[in-house]
Design an enzyme around this catalytic site. Structure first.
Site, PDB file in Angstrom:
ATOM      1  N   ASP A 251      57.111  29.680  -4.496  1.00  0.00           N
ATOM      2  CA  ASP A 251      57.877  28.740  -4.230  1.00  0.00           C
ATOM      3  C   ASP A 251      59.018  27.936  -4.862  1.00  0.00           C
ATOM      4  OD1 ASP A 251      56.515  27.928  -6.458  1.00  0.00           O
ATOM      5  OD2 ASP A 251      55.738  25.945  -5.967  1.00  0.00           O
TER       6      ASP A 251
ATOM      7  N   GLU B  11      45.218  21.238  -2.379  1.00  0.00           N
ATOM      8  CA  GLU B  11      45.437  22.388  -3.027  1.00  0.00           C
ATOM      9  C   GLU B  11      45.645  23.432  -1.480  1.00  0.00           C
ATOM     10  OE1 GLU B  11      46.672  22.556  -7.292  1.00  0.00           O
ATOM     11  OE2 GLU B  11      46.918  21.777  -5.120  1.00  0.00           O
TER      12      GLU B  11
ATOM     13  N   GLU C 295      55.198  16.800  -3.946  1.00  0.00           N
ATOM     14  CA  GLU C 295      56.246  17.786  -3.499  1.00  0.00           C
ATOM     15  C   GLU C 295      56.448  16.658  -1.944  1.00  0.00           C
ATOM     16  OE1 GLU C 295      55.122  20.138  -6.448  1.00  0.00           O
ATOM     17  OE2 GLU C 295      54.260  19.366  -5.578  1.00  0.00           O
TER      18      GLU C 295
END
Length: 606
Positions: free
Chosen positions: A292, A385, A406
């Site tokens: 990421d 997750e 996020e």
């Protein structure tokens, strides 16, 4: 009938929602059932549309409401922060179920470093000053500890750099020449130097772990994740530009370029790589865990440094990502060489992507993807997750939610870009969920399992560094980090030699731990470094006598021409002639401001 139908449909929204209004295959199936049973196509479809339009119309938050939410966020922060100080300091992290602490990433008092700039974001100048002083006195990096190169960079180096750049706004006493010098900057530089041995590989790609006292162990594995190679350019380039030492930026760029050369024929990179052989160990390509922040740093590095090379790298990756991994506004994991789907799952770390897309102006795509991710949040009260997209449920042993930021981060960027209060609603939902599920007498606990809200005895430092900070900034659109404030109200400050630089005027870039970096400071210090170098060169040339042999070796006509030019510079100018200023001149040129429009950054020559 309509009321029951609407209630049933709203209950069904715990399943996947796609598209701007939140439709999903499940909802269309419900519509089909009602059509079949009642054979009332027009009325039922009208009811269906009304239900979704009612739900999609976001509540419009007033300023008093947003102010009240900000106060709740502050209260949340201080409950966690004070619990850490009372029960866990000087350990890295708080254990909120047992009310004690533990070292996790290297025994740095990590939560205190990570939370330092959040104190300033919330307006607590006195505590910022106190903690900055404590860190200078207590943090010792000469310890026999194996530390993550990646985590130490984003949390410790990034946190210290951000605090250094915000020290003036916090009212700290500044050294002459700040932001190009200062105690927090020296601490950040010391921490980064501890990481440099990890980059001493044949490829330039760093090991994942380094011993802070002894360097890289001979038995250290050469396998590290992609993000562990490509997530240094923000912090290391900032260090180089502030200190004048190019070492940090050089090693970060070398690692980026080495990683760039390993991409597959279809333009993708895998998840884990051998930094010695450049062979891919894990060949799953996606935008989530392990990859990421590599993509994030290509975009943010391009903006921070005005670097076309980094932006071109990202655009090339993005074309491959859109072509091979994007399905119905979800992003799956695929085999990096073939592009075939290997894992049809959504990972919570992927939720940064809509925010990153908004920085590039790709708002339509960002909004649709965000809606998908938001639907998962509404299903569980947090992001697991791993989430199986075909099954619409969590993945076994990946049901946890460690209070990651996020999705809130993306909401902040998208609200800035669109002004849509839907993103404020997500922020309020997040606040309510965390308060209801995770609050304990000693802080906030990670969620071990979102299905039954079982808690884990850990509060990661990023909860105070990122989650709280992005929540607060989401509800404070006029904050100085957004470039808010009016001219003359102290929203910017002077810096550099002689106070000739304008700092803090906007355009802050957040590292992947939400530590803001000021592009103006980089420009200011690198300019001063360049001018000092030019001055040294001038003085060095003046101190060295010219070689008479070189002069005599030139043709007579060239010597005469040079003599005439020299004389012309020492006498009055001819009529209409303008004298060209020397390369080194005073006063220095002012900082060329950068503007941000819908997340896109423009320089003066755009």
């Amino acid at each position: 009938m309509r009321s029951l139908f609407c209630d049933f449909l709203k209950a069904s929204q715990t399943q996947k929602l796609t598209g701007f209004l939140g439709f999903s295959p499940f909802h269309f199936y419900i519509c089909f059932v009602f059509l079949s049973v009642f054979s009332m196509r027009a009325p039922v479809c009208a009811v269906l549309l009304v239900c979704f339009l009612n739900d999609a119309a976001a509540h419009q938050f007033t300023e008093p409401e947003m102010s009240a939410v900000r106060e709740r966020i502050k209260s949340m922060f201080y409950h966690a922060y004070n619990s850490y100080l009372d029960n866990a300091f000087p350990y890295d992290e708080l254990r909120p179920l047992t009310c004690d602490g533990q070292d996790t990433w290297g025994s740095f008092s990590l939560t205190l470093i990570d939370a330092l700039d959040t104190l300033l974001v919330l307006g607590n100048h006195s505590e910022f000053q106190r903690v900055a002083s404590i860190l200078q006195d207590t943090v010792d990096l000469d310890i026999d500890v194996n530390a993550s190169v990646f985590e130490t960079n984003i949390r410790v180096v990034g946190g210290l750099l951000s605090a250094h750049l915000l020290a003036g706004r916090a009212g700290m006493k500044l050294e002459p020449g700040w932001p190009c010098s200062g105690p927090l900057l020296r601490m950040a530089e010391e921490a980064a130097r501890k990481l440099i041995p990890a980059f001493q590989t044949p490829t330039g790609m760093p090991y994942g772990t380094v011993n802070l006292l002894h360097g890289v162990s001979p038995t250290e594995t050469p396998v590290t994740c992609t993000a562990g190679v490509g997530t240094f350019i923000l912090e290391f380039a900032t260090l180089s530009r502030l200190t004048g030492d190019p070492t940090f930026e050089d090693v970060a760029r070398r690692a980026l370029r080495a990683l760039w050369k390993t991409r597959s024929d279809i333009g993708l990179v895998g998840n884990h790589i051998d930094v010695l052989s450049k062979k891919w160990v894990a060949q799953d390509a996606g935008i989530g865990a392990g990859v990421d922040s590599y993509f994030e740093y290509l975009v943010k590095g391009a903006i921070l440094l005005q670097d076309e090379e980094l932006l071109n790298m990202f655009h090339a990756y993005d074309r491959a990502i859109q072509n091979y991994t994007r399905f119905d506004d979800w992003y799956l994991w695929v085999q990096m060489h073939k592009g075939t789907v290997s894992m049809p799952i959504f990972q919570s770390l992927e939720a940064f992507w809509p925010g990153l897309q908004s920085l590039l102006g790709n708002l339509d795509s960002a909004v649709r993807t965000f809606q998908n991710y938001y639907s998962v949040w509404r299903q569980f009260g947090g992001l697991p997750e791993f989430y199986s997209i075909p099954q619409g449920y969590t993945v076994d042993k990946r049901e946890g939610y460690p209070l990651r930021p996020e999705l809130i981060e993306s909401a902040m960027y998208l609200y800035r870009a669109t002004g849509d209060h839907t993103y404020l609603q997500l922020g309020l939902d997040a606040l309510e969920s965390i308060e209801k599920i995770s609050r304990t007498p000693c802080g906030y606990a990670s969620v071990k399992d979102l299905r039954d809200h079982q808690l884990d005895n850990r509060m990661e430092s990023f909860f105070l560094a990122e989650t709280i900070k992005y929540l607060y900034l989401l509800f404070d659109p006029t904050h100085f980090l957004h470039g808010g404030g009016l001219e003359g109200d102290g929203s910017w400050e002077e810096g550099g030699e002689g106070g000739q630089c304008v700092l803090g005027a906007g355009g802050f870039i957040f590292n992947t731990e939400a530590h803001p970096l000021d592009p103006a400071a980089l420009y200011c210090c690198s300019r001063h470094t360049q001018e000092r170098q030019e001055l040294r060169d001038v003085l060095l040339n003046l101190s060295q006598p010219r070689e008479k042999a070189d002069s005599r070796s030139k043709p007579a006509n060239e010597r005469a021409e040079e003599s005439a030019q020299s004389q012309s510079e020492s006498i009055a100018l001819k009529p209409g002639e303008k004298k060209t200023p020397p390369a080194l001149s005073c006063p220095v040129q002012p900082f060329s401001a950068r503007l941000s429009v819908l997340g896109q950054v423009f320089s003066d020559n755009s």
